[in-house]
Design a protein around this motif. Structure first.
Motif, PDB file in Angstrom:
ATOM      1  N   SER A 215     -27.014  13.504-101.839  1.00 50.13           N
ATOM      2  CA  SER A 215     -28.017  13.146-102.841  1.00 50.13           C
ATOM      3  C   SER A 215     -28.584  11.753-102.613  1.00 50.13           C
ATOM      4  CB  SER A 215     -27.412  13.248-104.243  1.00 50.13           C
ATOM      5  OG  SER A 215     -26.312  12.363-104.390  1.00 50.13           O
ATOM      6  N   PHE A 216     -27.781  10.834-102.033  1.00 49.74           N
ATOM      7  CA  PHE A 216     -28.265   9.466-101.835  1.00 49.74           C
ATOM      8  C   PHE A 216     -29.238   9.343-100.665  1.00 49.74           C
ATOM      9  CE2 PHE A 216     -23.876   9.611-100.051  1.00 49.74           C
ATOM     10  CZ  PHE A 216     -24.196   9.525 -98.694  1.00 49.74           C
ATOM     11  N   ASP A 217     -29.522  10.461 -99.963  1.00 42.67           N
ATOM     12  CA  ASP A 217     -30.499  10.403 -98.875  1.00 42.67           C
ATOM     13  C   ASP A 217     -31.889  10.023 -99.387  1.00 42.67           C
ATOM     14  OD1 ASP A 217     -28.680  10.986 -96.895  1.00 42.67           O
ATOM     15  OD2 ASP A 217     -29.019  13.151 -97.001  1.00 42.67           O
ATOM     16  N   TYR A 218     -32.187  10.345-100.647  1.00 44.14           N
ATOM     17  CA  TYR A 218     -33.488   9.959-101.208  1.00 44.14           C
ATOM     18  C   TYR A 218     -33.570   8.446-101.392  1.00 44.14           C
ATOM     19  CZ  TYR A 218     -34.359  14.904-101.927  1.00 44.14           C
ATOM     20  OH  TYR A 218     -34.567  16.243-101.709  1.00 44.14           O
ATOM     21  N   MET A 219     -32.447   7.822-101.737  1.00 48.08           N
ATOM     22  CA  MET A 219     -32.418   6.366-101.820  1.00 48.08           C
ATOM     23  C   MET A 219     -32.643   5.758-100.437  1.00 48.08           C
ATOM     24  SD  MET A 219     -29.221   3.837-102.765  1.00 48.08           S
ATOM     25  CE  MET A 219     -28.397   4.277-101.226  1.00 48.08           C
ATOM     26  N   LEU A 220     -31.977   6.316 -99.418  1.00 43.63           N
ATOM     27  CA  LEU A 220     -32.165   5.816 -98.061  1.00 43.63           C
ATOM     28  C   LEU A 220     -33.602   6.001 -97.603  1.00 43.63           C
ATOM     29  CD1 LEU A 220     -28.902   7.164 -96.346  1.00 43.63           C
ATOM     30  CD2 LEU A 220     -29.301   4.912 -97.364  1.00 43.63           C
ATOM     31  N   LEU A 221     -34.207   7.111 -97.966  1.00 46.13           N
ATOM     32  CA  LEU A 221     -35.605   7.360 -97.609  1.00 46.13           C
ATOM     33  C   LEU A 221     -36.524   6.318 -98.245  1.00 46.13           C
ATOM     34  CD1 LEU A 221     -37.866   9.108 -96.366  1.00 46.13           C
ATOM     35  CD2 LEU A 221     -37.764  10.529 -98.449  1.00 46.13           C
ATOM     36  N   ALA A 222     -36.271   5.978 -99.507  1.00 41.24           N
ATOM     37  CA  ALA A 222     -37.088   4.959-100.182  1.00 41.24           C
ATOM     38  C   ALA A 222     -36.967   3.618 -99.478  1.00 41.24           C
ATOM     39  CB  ALA A 222     -36.666   4.843-101.647  1.00 41.24           C
ATOM     40  N   ALA A 246     -32.580  -3.970-106.408  1.00 41.24           N
ATOM     41  CA  ALA A 246     -31.865  -2.761-106.811  1.00 41.24           C
ATOM     42  C   ALA A 246     -32.400  -2.186-108.124  1.00 41.24           C
ATOM     43  CB  ALA A 246     -30.375  -3.048-106.938  1.00 41.24           C
ATOM     44  N   ASP A 247     -32.813  -3.055-109.056  1.00 43.35           N
ATOM     45  CA  ASP A 247     -33.319  -2.520-110.326  1.00 43.35           C
ATOM     46  C   ASP A 247     -34.652  -1.802-110.132  1.00 43.35           C
ATOM     47  OD1 ASP A 247     -34.576  -4.907-109.728  1.00 43.35           O
ATOM     48  OD2 ASP A 247     -34.488  -5.712-111.761  1.00 43.35           O
ATOM     49  N   GLU A 248     -35.492  -2.308-109.206  1.00 51.62           N
ATOM     50  CA  GLU A 248     -36.752  -1.626-108.911  1.00 51.62           C
ATOM     51  C   GLU A 248     -36.489  -0.299-108.206  1.00 51.62           C
ATOM     52  OE1 GLU A 248     -39.088  -4.321-106.623  1.00 51.62           O
ATOM     53  OE2 GLU A 248     -39.333  -5.767-108.270  1.00 51.62           O
ATOM     54  N   LEU A 249     -35.523  -0.308-107.293  1.00 54.82           N
ATOM     55  CA  LEU A 249     -35.160   0.920-106.593  1.00 54.82           C
ATOM     56  C   LEU A 249     -34.621   1.954-107.574  1.00 54.82           C
ATOM     57  CD1 LEU A 249     -34.763   2.363-103.841  1.00 54.82           C
ATOM     58  CD2 LEU A 249     -32.518   1.262-103.708  1.00 54.82           C
ATOM     59  N   ALA A 250     -33.764   1.510-108.482  1.00 56.15           N
ATOM     60  CA  ALA A 250     -33.209   2.418-109.485  1.00 56.15           C
ATOM     61  C   ALA A 250     -34.309   3.000-110.360  1.00 56.15           C
ATOM     62  CB  ALA A 250     -32.185   1.672-110.341  1.00 56.15           C
ATOM     63  N   ASN A 251     -35.251   2.172-110.769  1.00 56.13           N
ATOM     64  CA  ASN A 251     -36.353   2.642-111.606  1.00 56.13           C
ATOM     65  C   ASN A 251     -37.191   3.696-110.882  1.00 56.13           C
ATOM     66  OD1 ASN A 251     -38.058   2.306-114.110  1.00 56.13           O
ATOM     67  ND2 ASN A 251     -39.571   1.723-112.562  1.00 56.13           N
ATOM     68  N   ASP A 252     -37.479   3.444-109.599  1.00 60.01           N
ATOM     69  CA  ASP A 252     -38.279   4.393-108.820  1.00 60.01           C
ATOM     70  C   ASP A 252     -37.565   5.723-108.644  1.00 60.01           C
ATOM     71  OD1 ASP A 252     -40.249   2.497-108.562  1.00 60.01           O
ATOM     72  OD2 ASP A 252     -39.654   1.871-106.540  1.00 60.01           O
ATOM     73  N   LEU A 253     -36.236   5.683-108.578  1.00 61.53           N
ATOM     74  CA  LEU A 253     -35.457   6.896-108.358  1.00 61.53           C
ATOM     75  C   LEU A 253     -35.016   7.560-109.662  1.00 61.53           C
ATOM     76  CD1 LEU A 253     -33.216   5.629-105.419  1.00 61.53           C
ATOM     77  CD2 LEU A 253     -35.174   7.182-105.251  1.00 61.53           C
ATOM     78  N   VAL A 257     -28.893   1.044-112.294  1.00 59.98           N
ATOM     79  CA  VAL A 257     -28.512   0.191-111.168  1.00 59.98           C
ATOM     80  C   VAL A 257     -27.085   0.477-110.719  1.00 59.98           C
ATOM     81  CG1 VAL A 257     -28.137  -2.202-110.448  1.00 59.98           C
ATOM     82  CG2 VAL A 257     -30.137  -1.622-111.821  1.00 59.98           C
ATOM     83  N   SER A 258     -26.190   0.757-111.641  1.00 59.29           N
ATOM     84  CA  SER A 258     -24.817   1.057-111.268  1.00 59.29           C
ATOM     85  C   SER A 258     -24.740   2.276-110.366  1.00 59.29           C
ATOM     86  CB  SER A 258     -23.958   1.283-112.519  1.00 59.29           C
ATOM     87  OG  SER A 258     -23.868   0.109-113.281  1.00 59.29           O
ATOM     88  N   HIS A 259     -25.587   3.267-110.633  1.00 59.00           N
ATOM     89  CA  HIS A 259     -25.634   4.468-109.784  1.00 59.00           C
ATOM     90  C   HIS A 259     -26.082   4.084-108.378  1.00 59.00           C
ATOM     91  CE1 HIS A 259     -26.675   9.041-109.646  1.00 59.00           C
ATOM     92  NE2 HIS A 259     -26.083   8.634-108.536  1.00 59.00           N
ATOM     93  N   VAL A 260     -27.041   3.175-108.270  1.00 63.66           N
ATOM     94  CA  VAL A 260     -27.497   2.701-106.961  1.00 63.66           C
ATOM     95  C   VAL A 260     -26.346   2.037-106.217  1.00 63.66           C
ATOM     96  CG1 VAL A 260     -28.974   1.018-105.786  1.00 63.66           C
ATOM     97  CG2 VAL A 260     -29.931   2.484-107.573  1.00 63.66           C
ATOM     98  N   ASN A 261     -25.579   1.190-106.908  1.00 64.33           N
ATOM     99  CA  ASN A 261     -24.445   0.513-106.268  1.00 64.33           C
ATOM    100  C   ASN A 261     -23.425   1.516-105.734  1.00 64.33           C
ATOM    101  OD1 ASN A 261     -25.325  -2.138-106.678  1.00 64.33           O
ATOM    102  ND2 ASN A 261     -24.501  -2.185-108.747  1.00 64.33           N
TER     103      ASN A 261
END
Length: 302
Positions: A215-222, A246-253, A257-261
């Protein structure tokens, strides 16, 4: 992570890099028995091995049936049987893997073992490290630096945190293909037209590995797209390209932020399993900020 197990109660205790054994409230392995000294013994990680040392306790420490000389450092192996001051209380070394971060309940018997520098109580409460040296406690969106043996409070319980020293071997993974360095790796992303599916490949000289979809492949893609965008602008040096807060990345996804970490640590672990040395460099973080980027040699989106 190394674990000692009580033969009497099936109590499992993950070992800190320097595990204090005794009756004292400051002990990491707390044994409430009057035959145990307040500071009875120490189990520690030293030069790639676990060892035990009796601290001159009144009733001694016994390893595999032999009483130890006070102060002597004696190596431990899996299956080693330890008795601290009592013939009845037997502890067995179940695992001898290197130490990780550990959270030990001060007024209880809970001990939470870390995984690649990460301990997670819930989605909003976790401990993590940016680089294997600096550790952070994050709760409710607030983040503070923590130190070895610092006590923190989580949901009304106090935990003492054991932080292992940095290891020269951290992140080194040898596979049949040898050791891969992050700077020699290109991450290739194959994205379906509807962007419902993302496949990630690790490409290096003579090596092409398909990574299992996560599931985190979408984060890597961003992050890959951010790096490609910065590179195409021609205004930034390579080491400044692709940094995203990280907060901007979390918002886009659409996550917190904790999930991003947590996803960063899961991704680093997968890179390590793929044979990449010092896999934390694949996902770099800037100290004292929430910025993150892909730190591999190159990225491609096809």
């Amino acid at each position: 992570m190394a674990i000692v197990k009580s033969a009497q109660s099936d109590r499992n205790v993950p070992l800190c890099h320097h595990t204090r054994v005794g009756r004292s409230s400051d002990a990491d392995l707390l044994i409430d028995d009057r035959r145990i000294s307040s500071e009875h013994a120490v189990i520690s990680w030293n030069k790639g091995l676990w060892e035990v040392r009796d601290l001159g306790s009144r009733n001694g420490t016994v390893l595999d049936g032999k009483r130890l000389d006070p102060g002597a450092r004696v190596p431990l192996r899996v299956g080693a049987q330890l008795r601290f001051g009592s013939a009845e209380a037997l502890w067995v070394l179940e695992s001898d893997t290197p130490p990780d971060v550990v959270a030990i309940e001060v007024e209880g018997e809970r001990a939470l073992e870390g995984e690649h520098g990460l301990i997670r109580w819930d989605a909003q409460t976790l401990i993590f490290t940016d680089n294997g040296t600096d550790y952070w406690f994050e709760s409710g969106g607030e983040r503070v630096a923590i130190a070895d043996r610092q006590v923190i409070e989580v949901a009304g319980s106090r935990f003492r945190i054991s932080i292992p020293p940095p290891s020269d071997q951290a992140g080194h993974t040898v596979t049949a293909d040898g050791i891969l360095l992050s700077r020699d790796v290109t991450l290739q992303f194959q994205v379906s037209p509807d962007e419902e599916n993302v496949h990630v490949r690790v490409i290096a000289e003579g090596i092409r590995k398909e990574l299992r979809a996560r599931s985190f492949d979408y984060m890597l893609l961003a992050l890959a797209r951010a790096r490609i965008s910065d590179a195409s602008s021609g205004n930034l040096p390579e080491d400044e390209q692709g940094w995203v807060f990280a907060d901007e990345l979390a918002n886009d996804l659409g996550m917190d932020v904790s999930h991003v970490n947590v996803d960063i640590y899961r991704a680093r672990r997968r890179f390590a399993d793929a044979g990449i040395q010092a896999a934390d460099e694949m996902l770099q973080r800037r100290a004292h900020t929430r910025a993150v980027r892909l730190g591999c040699g190159g990225v491609e989106v096809i």
